[in-house]
Design an enzyme around this catalytic site. Structure first.
Site, short mmCIF file in Angstrom:
data_model
loop_
_atom_site.label_atom_id
_atom_site.label_comp_id
_atom_site.label_asym_id
_atom_site.label_seq_id
_atom_site.Cartn_x
_atom_site.Cartn_y
_atom_site.Cartn_z
N GLU A 1 107.52 17.20 -16.54
CA GLU A 1 106.39 17.81 -17.26
C GLU A 1 106.28 19.28 -16.89
OE1 GLU A 1 102.64 15.69 -17.01
OE2 GLU A 1 103.63 13.78 -17.41
N GLU B 1 102.95 9.51 -12.56
CA GLU B 1 102.25 10.31 -11.54
C GLU B 1 101.40 9.47 -10.60
OE1 GLU B 1 99.97 13.47 -13.31
OE2 GLU B 1 101.72 14.77 -13.35
#
Ligand code: GAL
Length: 845
Positions: A253, A184
């Site tokens: 995710e 991320e």
């Protein structure tokens, strides 16, 4: 680019193939649609299981339940700080035996997605970075800094080579089909400027250069360079598209709930919404999806990230913290996976045709030919149910739901219709009614009272207030800041004077002692760990001691430059003096890292019989900085074990020398903001569905069974604030309340559908099942008719046939059973009324 990637892969395979067992070698590539495994596009369901968040003894069971739940892939991060606790010294043992974990997954026949990072985030201490990394002079994390890049590359290579040496990549016959570099970074890249962009390019090139022979992903990274696949993270990813038409739409995710922090209510995510999100993703062309977390587990020891991340990492995952199936989440998702799998051939071979069916209503149809298609029908409105017409048939679509039609005609699954059983998940109920509770008699306790302030000869002095992490190097949560205030000039002899002490801290909590007496406690929270603490104190003429114990509760793991976010005191001011304030911040302070008890090693089994411990009848209660010790016998049976610490304040607990984590029972969550009956319809976020308002985030602390031995086991508690150890109990679960309700009009289970044949029988089934090795011991309620109430409190309706004896006969003594929901089977208490069967039963271990 895609071709280049395949050529590169083939070249590597040819070159290194002779060393590997090519007989079982699997190729992994990708195209615009999907990951391509051995030449075939695949629809893949994946789930996160972080190996150190449980014990190796439990890994096979968790993996088996994941497979049974319909997963194809297990995803895990790699936790650098525990694999390389000291630079150059590696550890891969116990809960950190990564190779063993990957092999267990392989043995179960599942694939692995290895997120090497090495930055993990994951609510893990310091995001997975070793704290020593911070002390390399000149280093800057996660940017184009040569010192950082050198260390990162070294660790990436270490893990890749370890996996290669063990033949664990797919091309070597192993289970690893995917790898991740960074994590991320796209969310924080802006904060690093151009250096950040260069770092992304470098990280990508470095990863690809390691020749893993499997594709790499970068999650939440729009600028991920080819051939790296940029993937989506979030509660919904149906609107996501990758940064190149040659890359597949992947979701790394998908949050099944959310993590827990001390002082916060407990988040949960209704499975109807989760299933909706998954179905929408596959409906709109997604082909790989990973649940974060499928099994969350426990942040043992000091592994929790921060600030203030709780010890339980349950996450409301399909498998709960104790390794038990969390229903109806696990079962409903399993039915969903089965239904999506029924569409696999269509999903991978065709592109969707989108058809509007009205306001907030649409279909995505995957045609192989005009008469051979699979369809998803969606109602993405959050309040209005609808009936739609699709290819000449009409279909009822509840708000915020998706129906799956593998043959474009028959609905085999609707995301809002949960047919799976429920387990009563209410802690208080479950653990009290069905748990064996062994309270620990107060006579069994010994204790040791900590010294306040400097306790050893390794203290040191410095002028001014030091930042905590730089001082402790995270060897302990604790740092003593000690000084003294001379009041001679400000007070007459033998007189006292009331003054104020005002302390600013970057976090995370602190105890203030004046003249060795506790006068204040301050603390922050997960979103802002800084706080101000004030106390009114009486100082006497002469010298007065001031000792502040600053505490950390997990190092920050997220955000731009999180690695340099500090902690500890930054200002101490004496107020209410007649003339002026006095800033004590730049005075001479004495520092001591850690606590005396930690230094002595009071948690260790070797000190269990030491005379250092005081034993007596009157056990001191409500004392700060005190160690307690006792022994207990393991609860009978094989069920999971918890320590109930609701009567304690804040601290850490050890069983047989192993830390079961930090606890903080006295920090209550805000009293409002909860909704136990959270409406699943409409967009979910982490604060939408909360429970346990006005209560501690956590009172039960998981003790792995494998840490216990027959006979006596040592329990050591370090209490920082004050509590009553005689309230502590060791509890085990030996029962579980399960319920299910299925109507005559419900669908038969998705797994009884066969392509080309249809449902084996049109009659719906009510299924019940207990944990592996457990059995249905009794039927507490069974009504066929119009029963009311919820699981745990079912009640007969106006139409009611007590069918307990039928259910008893079919179910009691079995691990699982199913009952046809039909009048043929159950009789007819009220003809022409639509009836349901509702059952509540007790499983025993
Ligand atoms: C994501 C991160 C995960 C985890 C999650 C929250 O941003 O990638 O590692 O921290 O948030 O649980």
């Amino acid at each position: 680019m895609r071709n280049m990637f395949i050529i590169l892969l083939s070249a590597i395979l040819l070159f290194e193939g002779s060393f590997w067992n090519t007989a079982v070698s699997t190729t992994v590539t990708y195209d615009s649609k999907a990951l391509v495994i051995d030449g075939k596009r695949r629809i893949l369901q994946s789930g996160s299981v972080h190996y150190p968040r449980t014990t190796p003894e439990v890994w096979p069971e968790i993996i088996r339940k994941a497979k049974e739940g319909g997963l194809d892939v297990i995803e895990t991060y790699v936790f650098w700080n525990y694999h390389e606790p000291v630079r150059g010294e590696y550890y891969f043992g116990g809960r950190f035996d990564l190779v063993r974990f990957v092999k267990e997954v392989h043995e179960a026949g599942l694939f692995v997605h290895l997120r090497i990072g090495p930055y993990a985030c994951a609510e893990w201490n310091y995001g997975g970075f070793p704290v020593w990394l911070h002390f390399i002079p000149g280093i800057q994390f996660r940017t184009t800094n040569s010192l950082f890049k050198k260390e990162m590359e070294r660790f990436l290579a270490k893990i890749v080579n370890l996996m290669k040496d063990e033949n664990l990549f797919a091309s070597q016959g192993g289970p690893i089909i995917l790898a991740q570099v960074e994590n991320e970074y796209g969310n924080v890249e802006w904060a690093y400027g151009v250096a950040g962009e260069l770092y992304v390019k470098w990280a990508a090139a470095t990863a690809v250069g390691l020749n893993t022979t499997v594709p790499w992903v970068m999650c939440a990274q729009e600028d991920a360079p080819d051939p790296i696949i940029n993937t989506c993270n979030g509660f919904y990813c149906d609107r996501f598209s990758p940064n190149s038409p040659f890359k597949p739409k992947m979701w790394t995710e998908n949050y099944v709930g959310w993590f827990l922090a001390f002082g916060y209510a407990v988040p949960f995510r209704p499975v109807e919404d989760l299933a909706f999100a998954v179905a929408r993703f596959f409906e709109t062309g997604g082909t790989f999806q990973n649940y974060y977390m499928y099994f969350g587990g426990t942040n043992f020891g000091r592994t929790a990230g921060g600030p203030l991340v709780a010890t339980s990492y349950d996450y409301d995952a399909p498998i709960n913290e104790y390794g038990f199936i969390n229903q109806p989440k696990w079962g409903h998702l399993r039915d969903l996976h089965i239904s999506i799998e029924q569409c696999e051939e269509h999903l991978i071979n065709a592109n969707a045709t989108q058809i509007s069916l009205g306001k907030n209503l649409e279909a995505h149809v995957y045609y192989r030919s005009h008469n051979d298609c699979a369809a998803f029908l969606a109602n993405y409105g959050s309040s209005t149910d609808a009936t739609v017409n699709f290819r000449g048939n009409s279909y009822f679509l509840p708000a915020w739901s998706v129906s799956i039609l593998p043959d474009c005609v028959n609905v085999i699954f609707n995301t809002a219709k949960v047919l799976s059983q429920r387990t009563l998940d209410d802690d208080v109920f479950t653990w009290n009614i069905t748990m064996h509770d062994s309270s620990l008699p107060s006579s069994s306790w010994s204790w040791y009272k900590e010294q306040v302030g400097v306790w050893g000869n390794n203290s040191f002095e410095a002028s001014g207030l030091l930042e905590q992490i730089n001082t402790t190097k995270d060897t302990s949560d604790f740092l003593w800041y000690s000084t003294s205030i001379n009041m001679t000039a400000k007070t007459e002899q033998n007189q006292t004077k009331e003054v104020g002490l005002l302390i600013w801290s970057l976090g995370h909590a602190a105890l203030l002692f004046v003249n060795k007496r506790l006068v204040g406690f301050g603390y922050g929270n997960h979103d802002d760990a800084s706080f101000i603490m004030s106390a009114k104190v009486k100082l006497h003429s002469g010298s007065n001691t001031v000792d502040v114990l600053s505490m950390m509760i997990g190092l920050q793991n997220y955000g731009p430059w999180f690695d340099v976010q500090g902690a500890g005191l930054y200002s101490v001011v004496l107020t209410d003096l007649t003339d002026s304030e006095e800033d004590l911040s730049s005075m001479q302070w004495t520092y001591q890292v850690g606590l005396e008890g930690e230094f002595l090693g009071l948690q260790n089994v070797s000190l269990a019989n030491s005379s250092i411990w005081t034993k007596g009848r009157a056990i001191p209660v409500n004392q700060s900085l005190i160690w307690y010790k006792t022994v207990f016998l393991p609860p009978e049976g094989k069920g999971p074990i918890s320590l109930n610490l609701s009567g304690m304040g804040k601290g850490q607990a050890w069983v047989n020398g192993q830390s079961i984590g930090r606890y903080w029972s006295s920090y209550l969550s805000p009293s409002s903001g909860c909704s136990e009956d959270c409406d699943y319809r409409g967009t979910y976020d982490a604060s939408k569905c909360l429970k346990k308002c006005g209560q501690p985030a956590q009172t039960l602390y998981h003790v792995p069974r494998s840490w216990l031995q027959p006979g006596e086991n040592l329990l050591v508690i370090h209490e920082e604030l004050g509590g009553d150890p005689s309230t502590i109990s060791v509890v085990t679960q030996n029962g579980q309340l399960i319920c299910n309700r299925v109507s005559e009009a419900d669908l038969p289970p998705a797994d009884t559908w066969e392509p080309g044949v249809g449902f084996a029988s049109r009659t719906p089934l009510l299924r019940l099942s207990c944990e592996t090795g457990w059995h249905i011991a009794s039927v507490r309620f069974a009504s066929f008719g119009t029963p009311g109430g919820n699981c745990g409190a079912l009640s007969p309706g106006s139409c009611h046939a007590d069918v307990s004896s039928i259910v008893h006969k079919d179910c009691v003594g079995k691990q699982a059973c199913s009952i046809l929901v039909s009048t043929d089977k159950l009789g007819d208490p009220c003809p022409s009324v639509l009836k349901s069967l509702a059952v509540e039963a007790l499983c025993r271990g």
